[in-house]
Design a protein around this motif. Structure first.
Motif, PDB file in Angstrom:
ATOM      1  N   LEU A   1      46.746   5.494  -5.273  1.00  0.00           N
ATOM      2  CA  LEU A   1      46.936   6.859  -5.290  1.00  0.00           C
ATOM      3  C   LEU A   1      46.183   7.136  -6.511  1.00  0.00           C
ATOM      4  CD1 LEU A   1      47.741   9.327  -3.102  1.00  0.00           C
ATOM      5  CD2 LEU A   1      50.062   9.222  -4.903  1.00  0.00           C
ATOM      6  N   LEU A   2      45.466   8.276  -6.793  1.00  0.00           N
ATOM      7  CA  LEU A   2      44.233   8.353  -8.103  1.00  0.00           C
ATOM      8  C   LEU A   2      45.113   9.890  -8.312  1.00  0.00           C
ATOM      9  CD1 LEU A   2      40.800   6.414  -8.052  1.00  0.00           C
ATOM     10  CD2 LEU A   2      42.625   5.838  -8.837  1.00  0.00           C
ATOM     11  N   THR A   3      45.297  10.317  -9.827  1.00  0.00           N
ATOM     12  CA  THR A   3      45.095  11.541  -9.514  1.00  0.00           C
ATOM     13  C   THR A   3      44.484  11.954 -10.905  1.00  0.00           C
ATOM     14  OG1 THR A   3      46.884  10.801 -10.959  1.00  0.00           O
ATOM     15  CG2 THR A   3      47.983  11.403  -9.421  1.00  0.00           C
ATOM     16  N   GLY A   4      44.663  13.718 -11.327  1.00  0.00           N
ATOM     17  CA  GLY A   4      43.385  14.210 -12.479  1.00  0.00           C
ATOM     18  C   GLY A   4      42.393  13.489 -11.963  1.00  0.00           C
ATOM     19  N   VAL A   5      41.932  13.545 -13.358  1.00  0.00           N
ATOM     20  CA  VAL A   5      40.508  13.093 -13.542  1.00  0.00           C
ATOM     21  C   VAL A   5      39.890  12.227 -12.157  1.00  0.00           C
ATOM     22  CG1 VAL A   5      38.723  12.618 -15.384  1.00  0.00           C
ATOM     23  CG2 VAL A   5      40.587  14.359 -15.685  1.00  0.00           C
ATOM     24  N   ASP A   6      41.225  11.176 -12.198  1.00  0.00           N
ATOM     25  CA  ASP A   6      40.475   9.923 -11.904  1.00  0.00           C
ATOM     26  C   ASP A   6      40.173  10.673 -10.670  1.00  0.00           C
ATOM     27  OD1 ASP A   6      40.955   7.740 -13.690  1.00  0.00           O
ATOM     28  OD2 ASP A   6      42.476   7.570 -13.498  1.00  0.00           O
ATOM     29  N   ALA A   7      41.191  11.262  -9.607  1.00  0.00           N
ATOM     30  CA  ALA A   7      40.768  11.115  -8.732  1.00  0.00           C
ATOM     31  C   ALA A   7      39.650  12.074  -8.047  1.00  0.00           C
ATOM     32  CB  ALA A   7      42.356  12.431  -7.834  1.00  0.00           C
ATOM     33  N   ASN A   8      39.470  13.250  -9.613  1.00  0.00           N
ATOM     34  CA  ASN A   8      38.067  13.701  -8.952  1.00  0.00           C
ATOM     35  C   ASN A   8      36.292  12.709  -9.351  1.00  0.00           C
ATOM     36  OD1 ASN A   8      36.002  16.540  -8.437  1.00  0.00           O
ATOM     37  ND2 ASN A   8      36.214  16.535 -11.637  1.00  0.00           N
ATOM     38  N   VAL A   9      36.629  12.248 -10.269  1.00  0.00           N
ATOM     39  CA  VAL A   9      35.802  11.287 -10.340  1.00  0.00           C
ATOM     40  C   VAL A   9      35.346  10.348  -9.560  1.00  0.00           C
ATOM     41  CG1 VAL A   9      34.955   9.549 -12.166  1.00  0.00           C
ATOM     42  CG2 VAL A   9      35.479  11.229 -13.145  1.00  0.00           C
ATOM     43  N   ALA A  10      36.494   9.620  -8.683  1.00  0.00           N
ATOM     44  CA  ALA A  10      36.010   9.171  -7.688  1.00  0.00           C
ATOM     45  C   ALA A  10      35.508   9.747  -6.194  1.00  0.00           C
ATOM     46  CB  ALA A  10      37.825   8.818  -6.878  1.00  0.00           C
ATOM     47  N   ALA A  11      35.983  10.659  -6.044  1.00  0.00           N
ATOM     48  CA  ALA A  11      35.865  11.753  -4.939  1.00  0.00           C
ATOM     49  C   ALA A  11      34.139  12.284  -5.350  1.00  0.00           C
ATOM     50  CB  ALA A  11      36.438  12.996  -4.741  1.00  0.00           C
ATOM     51  N   TRP A  12      33.552  12.007  -6.114  1.00  0.00           N
ATOM     52  CA  TRP A  12      32.328  12.755  -6.595  1.00  0.00           C
ATOM     53  C   TRP A  12      31.365  10.885  -6.613  1.00  0.00           C
ATOM     54  CZ3 TRP A  12      29.531  16.599  -6.201  1.00  0.00           C
ATOM     55  CH2 TRP A  12      30.568  18.193  -6.305  1.00  0.00           C
ATOM     56  N   GLN A  13      31.950  10.006  -5.927  1.00  0.00           N
ATOM     57  CA  GLN A  13      31.011   8.708  -6.390  1.00  0.00           C
ATOM     58  C   GLN A  13      30.392   8.083  -4.672  1.00  0.00           C
ATOM     59  OE1 GLN A  13      30.462   6.737  -9.297  1.00  0.00           O
ATOM     60  NE2 GLN A  13      32.036   8.668 -10.309  1.00  0.00           N
ATOM     61  N   GLY A  14      31.011   9.429  -4.261  1.00  0.00           N
ATOM     62  CA  GLY A  14      30.065   9.247  -3.115  1.00  0.00           C
ATOM     63  C   GLY A  14      28.863  10.023  -2.504  1.00  0.00           C
ATOM     64  N   THR A  15      28.860  10.561  -4.066  1.00  0.00           N
ATOM     65  CA  THR A  15      27.916  12.149  -3.891  1.00  0.00           C
ATOM     66  C   THR A  15      26.364  11.769  -4.234  1.00  0.00           C
ATOM     67  OG1 THR A  15      28.275  13.380  -5.822  1.00  0.00           O
ATOM     68  CG2 THR A  15      29.308  13.617  -3.465  1.00  0.00           C
ATOM     69  N   ARG A  16      25.447  12.299  -3.873  1.00  0.00           N
ATOM     70  CA  ARG A  16      24.381  11.340  -5.384  1.00  0.00           C
ATOM     71  C   ARG A  16      24.266  12.164  -6.788  1.00  0.00           C
ATOM     72  NH1 ARG A  16      21.402  15.999  -1.857  1.00  0.00           N
ATOM     73  NH2 ARG A  16      21.732  17.983  -2.781  1.00  0.00           N
ATOM     74  N   TYR A  17      25.465  12.818  -6.882  1.00  0.00           N
ATOM     75  CA  TYR A  17      25.912  13.543  -8.946  1.00  0.00           C
ATOM     76  C   TYR A  17      26.898  12.578  -9.410  1.00  0.00           C
ATOM     77  CZ  TYR A  17      23.148  17.384  -6.590  1.00  0.00           C
ATOM     78  OH  TYR A  17      22.238  17.964  -6.402  1.00  0.00           O
ATOM     79  N   ARG A  18      26.823  11.693  -8.634  1.00  0.00           N
ATOM     80  CA  ARG A  18      27.857   9.905  -8.934  1.00  0.00           C
ATOM     81  C   ARG A  18      27.416  10.257 -10.751  1.00  0.00           C
ATOM     82  NH1 ARG A  18      25.645   8.126  -6.497  1.00  0.00           N
ATOM     83  NH2 ARG A  18      26.077   6.870  -4.199  1.00  0.00           N
ATOM     84  N   HIS A  19      26.535  10.679 -11.302  1.00  0.00           N
ATOM     85  CA  HIS A  19      26.664  10.447 -12.578  1.00  0.00           C
ATOM     86  C   HIS A  19      26.628  10.984 -14.281  1.00  0.00           C
ATOM     87  CE1 HIS A  19      22.986  12.159 -10.863  1.00  0.00           C
ATOM     88  NE2 HIS A  19      22.534  12.648 -12.046  1.00  0.00           N
ATOM     89  N   LEU A  20      26.319  12.487 -12.629  1.00  0.00           N
ATOM     90  CA  LEU A  20      27.263  13.484 -13.828  1.00  0.00           C
ATOM     91  C   LEU A  20      28.692  13.223 -14.131  1.00  0.00           C
ATOM     92  CD1 LEU A  20      25.063  15.797 -12.011  1.00  0.00           C
ATOM     93  CD2 LEU A  20      24.505  14.951 -13.826  1.00  0.00           C
ATOM     94  N   VAL A  21      29.427  12.715 -13.210  1.00  0.00           N
ATOM     95  CA  VAL A  21      31.250  12.867 -13.889  1.00  0.00           C
ATOM     96  C   VAL A  21      31.693  11.697 -14.193  1.00  0.00           C
ATOM     97  CG1 VAL A  21      31.543  14.910 -11.972  1.00  0.00           C
ATOM     98  CG2 VAL A  21      31.428  12.149 -11.341  1.00  0.00           C
ATOM     99  N   GLY A  22      30.970  10.172 -14.132  1.00  0.00           N
ATOM    100  CA  GLY A  22      31.493   8.827 -14.803  1.00  0.00           C
ATOM    101  C   GLY A  22      31.867   9.178 -16.271  1.00  0.00           C
ATOM    102  N   TRP A  23      31.218  10.068 -16.815  1.00  0.00           N
ATOM    103  CA  TRP A  23      31.385  10.186 -18.393  1.00  0.00           C
ATOM    104  C   TRP A  23      32.629  10.456 -18.482  1.00  0.00           C
ATOM    105  CZ3 TRP A  23      33.191  14.708 -20.347  1.00  0.00           C
ATOM    106  CH2 TRP A  23      32.082  15.391 -20.079  1.00  0.00           C
ATOM    107  N   MET A  24      33.111  11.228 -17.720  1.00  0.00           N
ATOM    108  CA  MET A  24      34.500  11.178 -18.293  1.00  0.00           C
ATOM    109  C   MET A  24      35.687  10.202 -17.949  1.00  0.00           C
ATOM    110  SD  MET A  24      34.972  14.374 -15.951  1.00  0.00           S
ATOM    111  CE  MET A  24      34.112  14.068 -14.428  1.00  0.00           C
TER     112      MET A  24
END
Length: 126
Positions: free
Chosen positions: A70-93
């Motif tokens: 179970l991931l929460t907060g920013v970790d959850a958001n970043v993990a959710a976007w990892q399966g998109t073509r925009y994964r590189h835009l959130v990893g810096w967080m």
């Protein structure tokens, strides 16, 4: 059978469907996500087995990984976007220098959002 295995291997992102900003982000995420992520409105959830209670889920974004973490907060958001073509835009967080600031900003925003929608006492609009 392959389709069934793929469904079982999904991560699930739990979001507040009563929050207009959250709903807009989920609509955007739905456009880009792969089949490994399921989006679940907390208000449409009947079974909380293996999850925190409804109030806890509403206070922060939660993602249950396919492996059961179970991931929460920013970790959850970043993990959710990892399966998109925009994964590189959130990893810096999650970079070590940025992570504490991103987490602090998210915690502030999450508390503000929750109070705005549900008040200080946590009475939920069901």
């Amino acid at each position: 059978m392959e389709n069934n295995r793929q469904h079982c291997a999904q991560s699930t992102l739990y979001y507040d469907g009563h929050c207009s900003l959250c709903t807009r982000e989920m609509a955007r995420l739905a456009e880009f996500k792969d089949t490994g992520l399921r989006l679940q409105d907390i208000h449409q959830l009947d079974d909380f087995r293996g999850l925190p209670d409804r109030d806890t889920l509403l206070r922060n974004l939660h993602l249950k990984t396919a492996e059961g973490r179970l991931l929460t907060g920013v970790d959850a958001n970043v993990a959710a976007w990892q399966g998109t073509r925009y994964r590189h835009l959130v990893g810096w967080m999650r970079w070590p220098v940025v992570k504490p600031v991103a987490d602090a900003v998210y915690r502030w925003w999450a508390r503000w959002r929750y109070r705005r929608l549900y008040g200080n006492n946590g009475n939920q609009q069901q």
